[in-house]
Scaffold this motif. Structure first.
Motif, PDB file in Angstrom:
ATOM      1  N   HIS A 138      31.200  36.824  12.438  1.00 51.36           N
ATOM      2  CA  HIS A 138      31.067  38.205  12.903  1.00 51.36           C
ATOM      3  C   HIS A 138      32.438  38.841  13.083  1.00 51.36           C
ATOM      4  N   GLY A 139      32.464  40.153  12.993  1.00 55.14           N
ATOM      5  CA  GLY A 139      33.696  40.895  13.210  1.00 55.14           C
ATOM      6  C   GLY A 139      33.489  42.358  12.881  1.00 55.14           C
ATOM      7  N   PHE A 140      34.575  43.034  12.560  1.00 51.62           N
ATOM      8  CA  PHE A 140      34.519  44.465  12.236  1.00 51.62           C
ATOM      9  C   PHE A 140      35.205  44.691  10.887  1.00 51.62           C
ATOM     10  N   MET A 141      34.530  45.389   9.996  1.00 51.58           N
ATOM     11  CA  MET A 141      35.176  45.845   8.773  1.00 51.58           C
ATOM     12  C   MET A 141      35.691  47.263   9.011  1.00 51.58           C
ATOM     13  N   TYR A 142      36.747  47.618   8.297  1.00 48.46           N
ATOM     14  CA  TYR A 142      37.247  48.984   8.442  1.00 48.46           C
ATOM     15  C   TYR A 142      37.742  49.522   7.103  1.00 48.46           C
ATOM     16  N   ASN A 143      37.771  50.841   7.022  1.00 53.65           N
ATOM     17  CA  ASN A 143      38.216  51.558   5.833  1.00 53.65           C
ATOM     18  C   ASN A 143      39.735  51.719   5.934  1.00 53.65           C
ATOM     19  N   LYS A 144      40.464  50.966   5.106  1.00 56.73           N
ATOM     20  CA  LYS A 144      41.935  50.996   5.187  1.00 56.73           C
ATOM     21  C   LYS A 144      42.493  52.369   4.841  1.00 56.73           C
ATOM     22  N   THR A 145      41.831  53.086   3.942  1.00 57.52           N
ATOM     23  CA  THR A 145      42.288  54.433   3.582  1.00 57.52           C
ATOM     24  C   THR A 145      42.226  55.354   4.792  1.00 57.52           C
ATOM     25  N   ALA A 146      41.106  55.282   5.511  1.00 60.36           N
ATOM     26  CA  ALA A 146      40.949  56.104   6.721  1.00 60.36           C
ATOM     27  C   ALA A 146      42.015  55.746   7.759  1.00 60.36           C
ATOM     28  N   PHE A 147      42.250  54.463   7.953  1.00 61.74           N
ATOM     29  CA  PHE A 147      43.249  54.027   8.925  1.00 61.74           C
ATOM     30  C   PHE A 147      44.648  54.499   8.515  1.00 61.74           C
ATOM     31  N   ASP A 148      44.957  54.420   7.223  1.00 67.77           N
ATOM     32  CA  ASP A 148      46.271  54.861   6.754  1.00 67.77           C
ATOM     33  C   ASP A 148      46.447  56.365   6.955  1.00 67.77           C
ATOM     34  N   GLU A 149      45.392  57.117   6.670  1.00 66.46           N
ATOM     35  CA  GLU A 149      45.458  58.581   6.825  1.00 66.46           C
ATOM     36  C   GLU A 149      45.738  58.973   8.273  1.00 66.46           C
ATOM     37  N   LEU A 150      45.174  58.207   9.199  1.00 69.52           N
ATOM     38  CA  LEU A 150      45.290  58.543  10.618  1.00 69.52           C
ATOM     39  C   LEU A 150      46.393  57.758  11.325  1.00 69.52           C
ATOM     40  N   GLY A 151      47.110  56.936  10.558  1.00 71.17           N
ATOM     41  CA  GLY A 151      48.215  56.175  11.128  1.00 71.17           C
ATOM     42  C   GLY A 151      47.765  55.114  12.108  1.00 71.17           C
ATOM     43  N   LEU A 152      46.620  54.505  11.825  1.00 70.18           N
ATOM     44  CA  LEU A 152      46.038  53.525  12.737  1.00 70.18           C
ATOM     45  C   LEU A 152      46.272  52.098  12.258  1.00 70.18           C
ATOM     46  N   THR A 153      46.348  51.176  13.192  1.00 78.22           N
ATOM     47  CA  THR A 153      46.398  49.751  12.869  1.00 78.22           C
ATOM     48  C   THR A 153      45.208  49.067  13.532  1.00 78.22           C
ATOM     49  N   PRO A 154      44.733  47.944  12.979  1.00 76.30           N
ATOM     50  CA  PRO A 154      43.576  47.256  13.557  1.00 76.30           C
ATOM     51  C   PRO A 154      43.833  46.889  15.020  1.00 76.30           C
ATOM     52  N   PRO A 155      42.925  47.200  15.919  1.00 76.65           N
ATOM     53  CA  PRO A 155      43.121  46.922  17.348  1.00 76.65           C
ATOM     54  C   PRO A 155      43.019  45.434  17.659  1.00 76.65           C
ATOM     55  N   LYS A 156      43.779  45.013  18.647  1.00 75.77           N
ATOM     56  CA  LYS A 156      43.719  43.614  19.080  1.00 75.77           C
ATOM     57  C   LYS A 156      43.064  43.472  20.445  1.00 75.77           C
ATOM     58  N   THR A 157      43.189  44.491  21.285  1.00 68.48           N
ATOM     59  CA  THR A 157      42.596  44.446  22.620  1.00 68.48           C
ATOM     60  C   THR A 157      41.487  45.491  22.721  1.00 68.48           C
ATOM     61  N   VAL A 158      40.671  45.371  23.759  1.00 69.19           N
ATOM     62  CA  VAL A 158      39.581  46.328  23.978  1.00 69.19           C
ATOM     63  C   VAL A 158      40.132  47.737  24.192  1.00 69.19           C
ATOM     64  N   ASP A 159      41.216  47.874  24.952  1.00 71.31           N
ATOM     65  CA  ASP A 159      41.807  49.202  25.169  1.00 71.31           C
ATOM     66  C   ASP A 159      42.270  49.808  23.852  1.00 71.31           C
ATOM     67  N   GLU A 160      42.899  49.003  23.014  1.00 67.58           N
ATOM     68  CA  GLU A 160      43.335  49.497  21.704  1.00 67.58           C
ATOM     69  C   GLU A 160      42.138  49.891  20.845  1.00 67.58           C
ATOM     70  N   PHE A 161      41.059  49.142  20.963  1.00 70.33           N
ATOM     71  CA  PHE A 161      39.834  49.414  20.214  1.00 70.33           C
ATOM     72  C   PHE A 161      39.311  50.823  20.525  1.00 70.33           C
ATOM     73  N   TYR A 162      39.228  51.150  21.818  1.00 71.50           N
ATOM     74  CA  TYR A 162      38.724  52.479  22.188  1.00 71.50           C
ATOM     75  C   TYR A 162      39.733  53.581  21.871  1.00 71.50           C
ATOM     76  N   ALA A 163      41.005  53.259  21.908  1.00 71.37           N
ATOM     77  CA  ALA A 163      42.023  54.244  21.530  1.00 71.37           C
ATOM     78  C   ALA A 163      41.891  54.597  20.050  1.00 71.37           C
ATOM     79  N   VAL A 164      41.617  53.596  19.220  1.00 70.61           N
ATOM     80  CA  VAL A 164      41.404  53.833  17.789  1.00 70.61           C
ATOM     81  C   VAL A 164      40.153  54.686  17.578  1.00 70.61           C
TER      82      VAL A 164
END
Length: 418
Positions: A138-164
């Protein structure tokens, strides 16, 4: 010459008929109807090439209907020779009823560690009745294009997760996360069982629930529901009526940035996305930096033998092959995201599959909390968790109400929880 030719022709026909008569066809029952082509084009031809005289027919049923269809066929004596086994209770029940055979003496069983076999054994480990094939992570898949457009990196903590999630929602280009509540199991499997091990500490909490030292109303079991309730704000309009295929489509069409899921989607999504964007994956976020990471590395699929098969020798030969390193490599690469349980290391070609399996090196593995022992009674904890997870996400129940209901149901039939 004519007489000689006729005798030769007759002999050829008789011998040819005898050879054909020796051919045995083994039929495989399975719920995995989405990989029919892979079995037909890749897996079965490899076995048949090395085992002349044995043909194999892969004959799956629809996933939701498999248990009922299989039981009806077994009762009628019309089931296939080989039975694809779900983990724990469903297969244990088949073995207890004498429907599938004891395979403890199969030589290939030596190729699997005890933890891999545990999903297809009696409680005391005395009998093993299915050959382990694969687990899913189990885990989370993400759209790398969307993350790149928004300047996001995969979150490691719960706080980072909600910030993303907040950043994606604020931008409004993408739905932050694709998950619906209509099918219920999706909310539990991709939600509660995905992030839950972080809070109940994987195997520690799962075993404590089985021995009765923890209850579903304890904080480690309620907190994952609280997290799911927070997800409500990020799932997009109409998520309450959104089905599992709807969620899949939102992600593969590039409309959602994050998809809570598991490795089983890799082989399905790859061809659908076909270069439209690149997929990435991240494990369930930890509560705080430095905390132990936990993943659900769930024993998912195995294969057993119909105790009533007319071809036990040939069926066992096929199962010996299923337990081999050759099959492990073939299966893991033909179906990326289904990870071999064989002790022999398998080199995988798919980069996203490599990403998922790499988490085994840094995270503690566990299995879904409801699968072993705890869903033997009525109400069924697995099915009740589906409903509770969906209700919490939609707001129909509070996390505390859902947990109390699950605990009451479990305690009504399970002695250690009374």
């Amino acid at each position: 010459m004519t007489g000689t030719f006729r005798l030769a022709l007759l002999a050829s026909t008789v011998l040819g008929g005898a050879a054909a008569a020796q051919d045995v066809t083994l039929t495989i029952e399975s719920w995995r109807n989405d990989d029919l082509q892979i079995w037909q084009d890749t897996i079965i031809p490899a076995f048949e090439a090395a085992n002349p005289g044995i043909k194999v027919d892969f004959a799956p049923s629809a996933p939701a209907e498999y248990n009922a269809v299989l039981n009806s066929k077994l009762d009628a004596g019309s089931a296939g020779d080989l039975i694809t086994c779900r983990p724990f209770e469903a297969s244990l029940e088949l073995f207890s009823k004498g429907r599938i055979a004891d395979l403890s003496d199969l030589a290939a069983m030596a190729n699997f560690p005890d933890v891999a076999k545990s999903a297809w054994q009696t409680d005391d480990g005395a009998a093993t009745f299915c050959v382990p094939m694969a687990s899913v992570i189990h885990g989370f898949m993400y759209n790398k294009t969307a993350f790149d457009e928004l300047g996001l990196t995969p979150p490691k903590t719960v706080d980072e997760f909600y910030a993303v999630l907040d950043r994606i929602k604020e931008d409004e280009t993408y739905i932050p996360m694709a998950m619906g509540a209509a099918d219920q199991w999706e909310a539990a499997t991709m939600g509660y069982q995905n992030i839950g091990p972080t809070y109940w500490k994987g195997e520690e909490g799962r075993k404590a629930l089985i021995d009765g030292s923890q209850k579903l109303t304890d904080e480690p079991w309620v907190e994952p529901f609280r997290q799911l309730a927070k997800w409500r704000d990020y799932l997009g309009d109409g998520f309450e009526a959104q089905t599992y295929p709807d969620s899949q489509n939102l992600f593969t069409l590039g409309r959602a940035a994050i998809y809570p899921t598991g490795s089983w989607e890799i082989g399905v999504f790859g061809p659908q996305i076909a270069g439209a964007f690149e997929m990435g994956a991240f494990p369930p976020p930890v509560a705080a930096e430095g905390d132990t990471c936990y993943i659900s590395d769930h024993t998912d699929i195995a294969m057993g033998m119909n105790a009533g098969t007319e071809h036990p020798e040939e069926a066992r030969k096929f199962l010996e092959w299923v337990g081999s390193a050759e099959f492990a490599t073939l299966y893991a690469n033909a179906l990326p995201g289904f990870f071999s349980l064989n002790a022999t290391a398998v080199e995988m070609q798919d980069p996203l599959a490599q990403e998922f399996v790499s988490w085994r090196e840094t995270c503690e593995p566990t299995i879904r909390s409801t699968y072993q022992i705890l869903s033997r009674g009525t109400p069924n904890l697995e099915n009740e968790t589906w409903n509770a997870s969906a209700n919490v996400i939609t707001g129909a129940e509070t996390p505390e109400e859902a947990a109390a209901r699950l605990q009451q149901g479990l305690a009504s039939w399970y002695e250690p929880q009374k």
